[in-house]
Design a protein around this motif. Structure first.
Motif, PDB file in Angstrom:
ATOM      1  N   TYR A   1       1.227  -5.924  -3.945  1.00  0.00           N
ATOM      2  CA  TYR A   1       0.995  -6.576  -2.761  1.00  0.00           C
ATOM      3  C   TYR A   1      -0.579  -7.131  -2.583  1.00  0.00           C
ATOM      4  N   SER A   2      -1.689  -6.280  -2.883  1.00  0.00           N
ATOM      5  CA  SER A   2      -3.127  -6.869  -2.884  1.00  0.00           C
ATOM      6  C   SER A   2      -3.221  -7.945  -3.987  1.00  0.00           C
ATOM      7  N   THR A   3      -2.582  -7.760  -5.078  1.00  0.00           N
ATOM      8  CA  THR A   3      -2.835  -8.848  -5.972  1.00  0.00           C
ATOM      9  C   THR A   3      -2.337 -10.388  -5.736  1.00  0.00           C
ATOM     10  N   TYR A   4      -1.253 -10.048  -4.774  1.00  0.00           N
ATOM     11  CA  TYR A   4      -0.652 -11.282  -4.123  1.00  0.00           C
ATOM     12  C   TYR A   4      -1.629 -11.910  -3.170  1.00  0.00           C
ATOM     13  N   GLY A   5      -2.802 -11.293  -2.800  1.00  0.00           N
ATOM     14  CA  GLY A   5      -3.617 -11.700  -1.772  1.00  0.00           C
ATOM     15  C   GLY A   5      -3.488 -11.068  -0.480  1.00  0.00           C
ATOM     16  N   PHE A   6      -2.567 -10.101  -0.271  1.00  0.00           N
ATOM     17  CA  PHE A   6      -2.312  -9.741   1.183  1.00  0.00           C
ATOM     18  C   PHE A   6      -3.437  -8.909   1.624  1.00  0.00           C
ATOM     19  N   GLY A   7      -3.726  -8.691   2.757  1.00  0.00           N
ATOM     20  CA  GLY A   7      -4.732  -7.829   3.273  1.00  0.00           C
ATOM     21  C   GLY A   7      -3.984  -6.411   3.569  1.00  0.00           C
ATOM     22  N   LYS A   8      -5.052  -5.513   4.357  1.00  0.00           N
ATOM     23  CA  LYS A   8      -4.451  -4.171   4.674  1.00  0.00           C
ATOM     24  C   LYS A   8      -3.199  -4.322   5.873  1.00  0.00           C
TER      25      LYS A   8
ATOM     26  N   VAL B   1      10.004 -12.931   1.490  1.00  0.00           N
ATOM     27  CA  VAL B   1      10.795 -12.369   0.173  1.00  0.00           C
ATOM     28  C   VAL B   1      10.183 -10.839   0.050  1.00  0.00           C
ATOM     29  N   LEU B   2       9.114 -10.477   0.270  1.00  0.00           N
ATOM     30  CA  LEU B   2       8.623  -9.235  -0.074  1.00  0.00           C
ATOM     31  C   LEU B   2       9.161  -8.476   1.083  1.00  0.00           C
ATOM     32  N   MET B   3       9.083  -8.978   2.076  1.00  0.00           N
ATOM     33  CA  MET B   3       9.665  -8.363   3.746  1.00  0.00           C
ATOM     34  C   MET B   3      11.137  -7.795   3.275  1.00  0.00           C
TER      35      MET B   3
ATOM     36  N   SER C   1      -1.018  -4.223 -20.761  1.00  0.00           N
ATOM     37  CA  SER C   1      -1.070  -5.496 -19.847  1.00  0.00           C
ATOM     38  C   SER C   1       0.049  -6.399 -19.465  1.00  0.00           C
ATOM     39  N   PHE C   2       1.179  -5.594 -18.871  1.00  0.00           N
ATOM     40  CA  PHE C   2       2.160  -6.640 -18.484  1.00  0.00           C
ATOM     41  C   PHE C   2       2.061  -7.143 -17.198  1.00  0.00           C
ATOM     42  N   GLY C   3       1.230  -6.462 -16.243  1.00  0.00           N
ATOM     43  CA  GLY C   3       0.826  -6.803 -15.238  1.00  0.00           C
ATOM     44  C   GLY C   3       1.633  -5.999 -14.053  1.00  0.00           C
ATOM     45  N   PRO C   4       1.254  -6.110 -12.758  1.00  0.00           N
ATOM     46  CA  PRO C   4       1.760  -5.093 -11.973  1.00  0.00           C
ATOM     47  C   PRO C   4       3.223  -5.051 -11.477  1.00  0.00           C
ATOM     48  N   VAL C   5       3.805  -6.133 -12.089  1.00  0.00           N
ATOM     49  CA  VAL C   5       5.284  -6.230 -11.703  1.00  0.00           C
ATOM     50  C   VAL C   5       6.034  -5.581 -12.686  1.00  0.00           C
ATOM     51  N   ALA C   6       5.456  -5.002 -13.807  1.00  0.00           N
ATOM     52  CA  ALA C   6       6.284  -4.368 -14.951  1.00  0.00           C
ATOM     53  C   ALA C   6       6.860  -3.183 -14.695  1.00  0.00           C
ATOM     54  N   PRO C   7       6.174  -2.253 -13.933  1.00  0.00           N
ATOM     55  CA  PRO C   7       6.993  -0.953 -13.494  1.00  0.00           C
ATOM     56  C   PRO C   7       8.129  -1.236 -12.746  1.00  0.00           C
TER      57      PRO C   7
END
Length: 460
Positions: A64-71, A126-128, A194-200
């Motif tokens: 979520y943070s890599t998508y630019g969303f704050g706390k 979509v994330l929601m 280095s597949f990115g944070p969505v890989a998991p």
């Protein structure tokens, strides 16, 4: 990384290895080959399901943070997940009892896979939706699988004591070994390759698909109450009457909610407790250490439950008291040692003591899971098992949502103190459960069910 971390991790590993390798015949339960095949099939499926869950956990906030969303935005997404579990949990639990537990387990896989797919989108809506789906999946994970196991175990006429063996192994593997391996695998995908944070999340979806295939191929269906005469609202009423009419069920629900509320709150608190001035700590390594402590606890639980002379209701009082004391350490150390306001590159004495205390708490968590599963199998009626288990999660999810919403409003010591009080109250309630469970049964589910037969859709 500090030598102390390696020392704690190595000690935990050695203790777990000794506990597992030193088991004598007194610590083992003699079972049949047919049960072993059944148990191993369930453990395989459950481990795969937990891998699908554990792979996602460490990377949700990071993604979520890599998508630019704050706390604040991320906090709302987490609240949506717990709120979804609270609102829809009882519904999916009731449907699992009525439509079939195997079907509910397959639904868990499908819903969680869809939740993983939403992680590819940077759109907040979509994330929601993904978080809401994840909340529904979590409710199914912690009710449908256990309900299927207990019903199938009883349907095959296996001995009741053998059930505790499956529970302890499920926690040892699913909440311990699989969690550690999932963390390492996720780290491999994100950092090494280095597949990115969505890989998991993609890997989790693959595991869930494999698990679903095994369920479809090897599991038979079982139900709570498949009667067509009971609709969803009637199922809720039956579950509510069961909780209200049987003090043992009500106490069990309260104990579970208090402990799990403390456990989930601890998840948000251990990082700021160990790094009060935002010191760099090896989160993955500390997490793996906690999981080792949980494995240690589940191994101890297996030994305790293998002794027919020792009742779960007795030793769990001590477990709750020890867990309450372990979460008091941050308060105790802050009183005895003046907290430093300066960022320290080395692990402080206070943080070292707290880390040991947190490992003790995680060991208590490892004992708690198979023990509470054992008590649920004894006290919760089969007719509404999944529904009642999700009823237990309602106060838990309400509390976690409140904590998430006000996480910055209270000092960390206040939060730990509150968790300690919860665990102390759980010990008192456990004492009460032990006392009333030793009394001769004046009433059981059967006569109560006769009274509940008046709850009919025609009378609604």
């Amino acid at each position: 990384m500090e030598v102390f971390y390696y020392l704690v991790f190595g000690t935990m590993t050695a203790v777990v290895a000794v506990l597992e390798l030193s088991k004598t015949n007194k610590d083992r339960i003699n079972t049949s080959s047919s049960f072993n095949s059944f148990k191993n099939n369930y453990l395989l499926v459950f481990s795969i399901m937990m891998a699908g869950d554990w792979l996602q956990g460490p990377y949700v906030y990071y993604l979520y943070s890599t998508y630019g969303f704050g706390k604040g935005d991320i906090g709302q997404l987490f609240i949506a997940g717990f709120g979804s579990s609270m609102l829809f949990g009882t519904i999916v639990g009731s449907l699992a009892d009525k439509q079939g537990r195997k079907r509910a387990c397959v639904t868990y896989c499908i819903v969680y896979i869809l939740s993983c797919v939403t992680k590819h989108s940077p759109q907040y809506r979509v994330l929601m939706v993904g978080r809401i789906l994840g909340g529904i999946a979590t409710s199914l994970l912690f009710s449908a699988f256990e309900s299927w196991l207990i019903a199938e175990h009883n349907k095959r006429n296996f001995e009741q004591q053998w059930l505790s063996l499956t529970f302890s192994k499920a926690v040892f593997l699913g909440n311990g070994l699989v969690a550690i391996l999932s963390g390492l695998f996720g780290n491999l995908l994100v950092d090494t390759f280095s597949f990115g944070p969505v890989a998991p999340f993609d890997a989790a979806a693959c595991f869930l698909a494999i698990g679903m295939a095994i369920i479809l191929a090897t599991w038979s269906e079982n139900f709570g109450d498949p009667s067509d005469s009971k609709d969803l609202l009637t199922q809720f009423k039956v579950a509510a009457i069961a909780i209200a009419s049987d003090e043992k069920i009500a106490l069990l629900g309260a104990i579970q909610s208090l402990f799990e509320a403390s456990m989930y709150t601890f998840v948000f608190l251990w990082t700021p407790a160990l790094s009060p001035n935002e010191e760099e700590i090896p989160h993955g390594f500390v997490f793996a250490t906690f999981m080792l402590a949980s494995m240690l606890g589940s191994s101890l639980a297996a030994r305790l439950m293998s002794r027919s002379s020792l009742r779960v209701e007795n030793y769990m009082q001590i477990v709750f008291l020890v867990s309450a004391a372990s979460l008091l350490l941050p308060i105790t150390t802050s009183v005895l040692v003046t907290p430093s306001k300066v960022k320290d590159e080395r692990l402080s004495l206070t943080s070292s003591i707290q880390l040991l205390g947190f490992c003790v708490f995680e060991a208590c968590v490892g004992i708690f899971w198979p023990s509470i599963m054992k008590m649920r199998s004894q006290y919760i009626p089969e007719e509404a098992r999944s529904t009642i288990m999700n009823f237990f999660r309602v106060p838990l999810n309400i509390f976690v949502c409140i904590v998430l919403y006000n996480v910055d409003a209270f000092p960390i010591t206040i939060m730990f103190g509150m968790c300690s009080i919860f665990l102390f109250v759980a010990s008192i309630l456990q004492r009460r459960l032990m006392v009333i469970s030793e009394k001769p049964k004046a009433e059981d589910w059967s006569p109560m069910k006769e009274r509940n037969s008046e709850v009919d859709p025609l009378n609604l």
